[in-house]
Design an enzyme around this catalytic site. Structure first.
Site, PDB file in Angstrom:
ATOM      1  N   GLY A 297     -22.040   4.722  -1.801  1.00  0.00           N
ATOM      2  CA  GLY A 297     -21.032   5.211  -2.732  1.00  0.00           C
ATOM      3  C   GLY A 297     -20.890   4.244  -3.899  1.00  0.00           C
ATOM      4  O   GLY A 297     -21.837   3.545  -4.269  1.00  0.00           O
ATOM      5  N   HIS A 298     -19.696   4.182  -4.448  1.00  0.00           N
ATOM      6  CA  HIS A 298     -19.460   3.339  -5.623  1.00  0.00           C
ATOM      7  C   HIS A 298     -19.877   1.900  -5.369  1.00  0.00           C
ATOM      8  O   HIS A 298     -20.563   1.290  -6.179  1.00  0.00           O
ATOM      9  CB  HIS A 298     -17.969   3.371  -5.993  1.00  0.00           C
ATOM     10  CG  HIS A 298     -17.539   4.677  -6.552  1.00  0.00           C
ATOM     11  ND1 HIS A 298     -17.078   5.702  -5.764  1.00  0.00           N
ATOM     12  CD2 HIS A 298     -17.519   5.127  -7.823  1.00  0.00           C
ATOM     13  CE1 HIS A 298     -16.787   6.741  -6.534  1.00  0.00           C
ATOM     14  NE2 HIS A 298     -17.040   6.423  -7.787  1.00  0.00           N
ATOM     15  N   VAL A 299     -19.454   1.346  -4.234  1.00  0.00           N
ATOM     16  CA  VAL A 299     -19.737  -0.074  -3.968  1.00  0.00           C
ATOM     17  C   VAL A 299     -21.156  -0.247  -3.430  1.00  0.00           C
ATOM     18  O   VAL A 299     -21.917  -1.099  -3.905  1.00  0.00           O
ATOM     19  CB  VAL A 299     -18.722  -0.654  -2.958  1.00  0.00           C
ATOM     20  CG1 VAL A 299     -19.042  -2.103  -2.663  1.00  0.00           C
ATOM     21  CG2 VAL A 299     -17.300  -0.530  -3.488  1.00  0.00           C
TER      22      VAL A 299
ATOM     23  N   GLY B 237     -23.858   3.372   3.598  1.00  0.00           N
ATOM     24  CA  GLY B 237     -22.961   3.948   2.587  1.00  0.00           C
ATOM     25  C   GLY B 237     -23.409   3.586   1.183  1.00  0.00           C
ATOM     26  O   GLY B 237     -23.437   2.417   0.816  1.00  0.00           O
TER      27      GLY B 237
ATOM     28  N   LYS C 147       0.871  -1.174   0.000  1.00  0.00           N
ATOM     29  CA  LYS C 147       0.000   0.000   0.000  1.00  0.00           C
ATOM     30  C   LYS C 147       0.908   1.224   0.000  1.00  0.00           C
ATOM     31  O   LYS C 147       2.079   1.140   0.410  1.00  0.00           O
ATOM     32  CB  LYS C 147      -0.848  -0.016   1.278  1.00  0.00           C
ATOM     33  CG  LYS C 147      -2.123   0.746   1.194  1.00  0.00           C
ATOM     34  CD  LYS C 147      -3.290  -0.119   0.749  1.00  0.00           C
ATOM     35  CE  LYS C 147      -4.562   0.689   0.651  1.00  0.00           C
ATOM     36  NZ  LYS C 147      -5.704  -0.103   0.180  1.00  0.00           N
TER      37      LYS C 147
HETATM   38  P1  NAI Z   1     -17.185   5.865  -1.748  1.00  0.00           P
HETATM   39  O1  NAI Z   1     -16.392   6.984  -1.192  1.00  0.00           O
HETATM   40  O2  NAI Z   1     -17.622   5.903  -3.169  1.00  0.00           O
HETATM   41  O3  NAI Z   1     -18.519   5.673  -0.874  1.00  0.00           O
HETATM   42  C1  NAI Z   1     -18.577   5.787   0.506  1.00  0.00           C
HETATM   43  C2  NAI Z   1     -19.991   6.291   0.852  1.00  0.00           C
HETATM   44  O4  NAI Z   1     -20.163   6.252   2.267  1.00  0.00           O
HETATM   45  C3  NAI Z   1     -20.244   7.731   0.408  1.00  0.00           C
HETATM   46  O5  NAI Z   1     -21.465   7.806  -0.301  1.00  0.00           O
HETATM   47  C4  NAI Z   1     -20.304   8.507   1.738  1.00  0.00           C
HETATM   48  O6  NAI Z   1     -21.167   9.629   1.684  1.00  0.00           O
HETATM   49  C5  NAI Z   1     -20.848   7.416   2.662  1.00  0.00           C
HETATM   50  N1  NAI Z   1     -20.612   7.669   4.071  1.00  0.00           N
HETATM   51  C6  NAI Z   1     -19.523   8.204   4.680  1.00  0.00           C
HETATM   52  N2  NAI Z   1     -19.694   8.264   5.995  1.00  0.00           N
HETATM   53  C7  NAI Z   1     -20.912   7.738   6.255  1.00  0.00           C
HETATM   54  C8  NAI Z   1     -21.663   7.492   7.423  1.00  0.00           C
HETATM   55  N3  NAI Z   1     -21.193   7.822   8.638  1.00  0.00           N
HETATM   56  N4  NAI Z   1     -22.888   6.938   7.325  1.00  0.00           N
HETATM   57  C9  NAI Z   1     -23.388   6.595   6.118  1.00  0.00           C
HETATM   58  N5  NAI Z   1     -22.718   6.801   4.955  1.00  0.00           N
HETATM   59  C10 NAI Z   1     -21.500   7.361   5.023  1.00  0.00           C
HETATM   60  O7  NAI Z   1     -16.349   4.540  -1.421  1.00  0.00           O
HETATM   61  P2  NAI Z   1     -16.479   3.107  -2.120  1.00  0.00           P
HETATM   62  O8  NAI Z   1     -15.496   2.999  -3.214  1.00  0.00           O
HETATM   63  O9  NAI Z   1     -17.920   2.819  -2.367  1.00  0.00           O
HETATM   64  O10 NAI Z   1     -15.945   2.165  -0.946  1.00  0.00           O
HETATM   65  C11 NAI Z   1     -16.760   1.880   0.187  1.00  0.00           C
HETATM   66  C12 NAI Z   1     -15.964   1.082   1.192  1.00  0.00           C
HETATM   67  O11 NAI Z   1     -15.530  -0.137   0.604  1.00  0.00           O
HETATM   68  C13 NAI Z   1     -14.687   1.773   1.697  1.00  0.00           C
HETATM   69  O12 NAI Z   1     -14.485   1.424   3.035  1.00  0.00           O
HETATM   70  C14 NAI Z   1     -13.600   1.163   0.839  1.00  0.00           C
HETATM   71  O13 NAI Z   1     -12.338   1.189   1.505  1.00  0.00           O
HETATM   72  C15 NAI Z   1     -14.112  -0.246   0.679  1.00  0.00           C
HETATM   73  N6  NAI Z   1     -13.607  -0.928  -0.510  1.00  0.00           N
HETATM   74  C16 NAI Z   1     -13.851  -0.393  -1.736  1.00  0.00           C
HETATM   75  C17 NAI Z   1     -13.393  -1.042  -2.871  1.00  0.00           C
HETATM   76  C18 NAI Z   1     -13.708  -0.531  -4.242  1.00  0.00           C
HETATM   77  O14 NAI Z   1     -13.526  -1.292  -5.208  1.00  0.00           O
HETATM   78  N7  NAI Z   1     -14.190   0.685  -4.385  1.00  0.00           N
HETATM   79  C19 NAI Z   1     -12.585  -2.273  -2.782  1.00  0.00           C
HETATM   80  C20 NAI Z   1     -12.454  -2.783  -1.423  1.00  0.00           C
HETATM   81  C21 NAI Z   1     -12.935  -2.107  -0.339  1.00  0.00           C
END
Ligand code: NAI
Length: 357
Positions: free
Chosen positions: A182-184, A180, A80
């Site tokens: 977001g993307h995932v 959450g 990392k």
């Molecule tokens: P992202 O940044 O697109 O989405 C995160 C979402 O969580 C956002 O919509 C944000 O507004 C929301 N959020 C933040 N704090 C919050 C809270 N207290 N309560 C409710 N919602 C809240 O991130 P992404 O890419 O979707 O990743 C999500 C998680 O999965 C992260 O922890 C990331 O490390 C993990 N992850 C992601 C991967 C990927 O391919 N994108 C791969 C492996 C793990």
């Protein structure tokens, strides 16, 4: 503890600090293990209060990547990197990305960089102007956003949880709470909705919540209470360290299976506490490996069919770990044990790598 002390305790091979006088970039790359192959792991762009915090983060995250890759049975190691921003919210620049790309290049392919917090495909493509050892870009580098594959893999992990409990992998009428969007998280909601699940969702971003209500008829929860939602399954897909002793006491789900990295505040302690309460916990680094499988697989030259097969394989891997956990302190312990065994095996016996550059 000093840097060597921490490296020895966690078993790191190499930790490199770098500063670029022209751009002011300050960054650390931590390679935990290359025993199973090149080490792929995201670059995090973050303002840390202290250097010690940045070092702790990169050591912890890189160790986790070794376990994630080994559990997914990829012939890859774990690493990392972090970029230490002098203040939070600084906009990314091409010069900064290119300086980081040159730093990555000095490791001659032992480390393959990818996206993490604060990094987008554009940043990756700028890095790729300076190094071939980067994945997840859209124009110069390949792979794009791996999130859809992470969501699919997490769903495969959810199916495994149901099977482990002797239930049909059938989501019709089941209630899943997703923290959450977001993307995932949003993509996971789409898959669950298609499979017939009822959704309870929360996000601090009101637009995303509205999108989930419109698209999936989701019920809305306040972000402060989503972890206590009455549901069959809880999927934390926002930040890490959201479930500790207090939350475990108040959980009403019987299964916790989500994509967020490091869901548990203290994985050893909290995974055991979940097991004691009879709540099934699927280790995050096992079920969220879909994005890594996608990027590492492309790096290794795997076909699309092979990538899909391996993502589907998250279901069997999760079942195997949950079974092993019957005689371990928790699924977390069982997964770490499998990963450490694989890393310790004779490297010559690791899978054949097909390097695609
Ligand atoms: P992202 O940044 O697109 O989405 C995160 C979402 O969580 C956002 O919509 C944000 O507004 C929301 N959020 C933040 N704090 C919050 C809270 N207290 N309560 C409710 N919602 C809240 O991130 P992404 O890419 O979707 O990743 C999500 C998680 O999965 C992260 O922890 C990331 O490390 C993990 N992850 C992601 C991967 C990927 O391919 N994108 C791969 C492996 C793990």
């Amino acid at each position: 503890m000093n840097t060597f002390g921490q490296m020895i305790e966690r078993g790191h091979e190499r930790v490199c600090f770098h500063q670029d006088a022209d751009t002011g970039l300050r960054a650390i790359i931590a390679i935990h293990s290359t025993r199973r192959g090149s080490a792929l792991g995201g670059t995090r762009r973050w303002h840390y209060a202290t250097e010690e915090e940045a070092l702790f983060d990169v050591l912890r995250l890189s160790e986790g990547m070794s376990y994630k890759a080994a559990c997914a049975n990829l012939p890859m190691g774990g690493a990392k990197s972090v970029i230490l921003l002098p203040e939070s919210g600084l906009p990314r620049t091409q010069a900064e990305a290119r300086a980081m790309g040159r730093f990555v290049d000095t490791l001659s392919g032992d480390y393959i960089a990818a996206e993490d917090v604060g990094i987008d495909p554009q940043f990756i493509d700028w890095m790729a102007l300076e190094t071939n050892h980067v994945m997840g870009g859209e124009t110069v580098a390949s792979g794009g956003d791996p999130s859809p594959f992470t969501a699919k893999g997490t769903f495969n992990g959810m199916k495994a949880c149901l099977q482990h409990l002797g239930r049909q992998a059938d989501f019709d009428g089941m209630t899943v709470a997703v923290q959450g969007l977001g993307h995932v998280g949003m993509d996971l909601c789409r898959i669950l909705h298609t499979a017939g699940a009822k959704l309870i969702v929360a996000d601090i971003n009101a637009d995303r919540v509205r999108d989930a209500v419109d698209a999936f008829g989701a019920e809305v929860s306040d972000p402060s209470s989503i972890l206590q939602a009455q549901c069959d399954m809880l999927a934390p897909c926002a930040l890490g360290a959201v479930i500790g002793p207090d939350e475990i006491r108040r959980l009403r789900a019987s299964i916790v299976c989500g994509a967020a990295n490091n869901i548990l505040v203290d994985p050893e302690r909290d995974a055991a506490a979940l097991a004691e309460r009879g709540i099934l916990y699927a280790p995050d680094f096992v079920v969220n490996a879909g994005g890594l499988i996608w990027l590492a697989g492309l790096w290794l030259g795997m076909s699309r069919e092979e990538l899909d097969r391996r993502n589907d394989g998250i279901e069997d891997t999760t079942i195997e770990i949950l079974e092993r956990a019957r005689s371990a302190a928790s699924p977390h312990h069982a997964a770490i044990e499998i990963a450490r065994q694989r890393i310790a095996e004779d490297p010559a016996s690791k899978e054949e790598t097909v390097h695609a550059g």
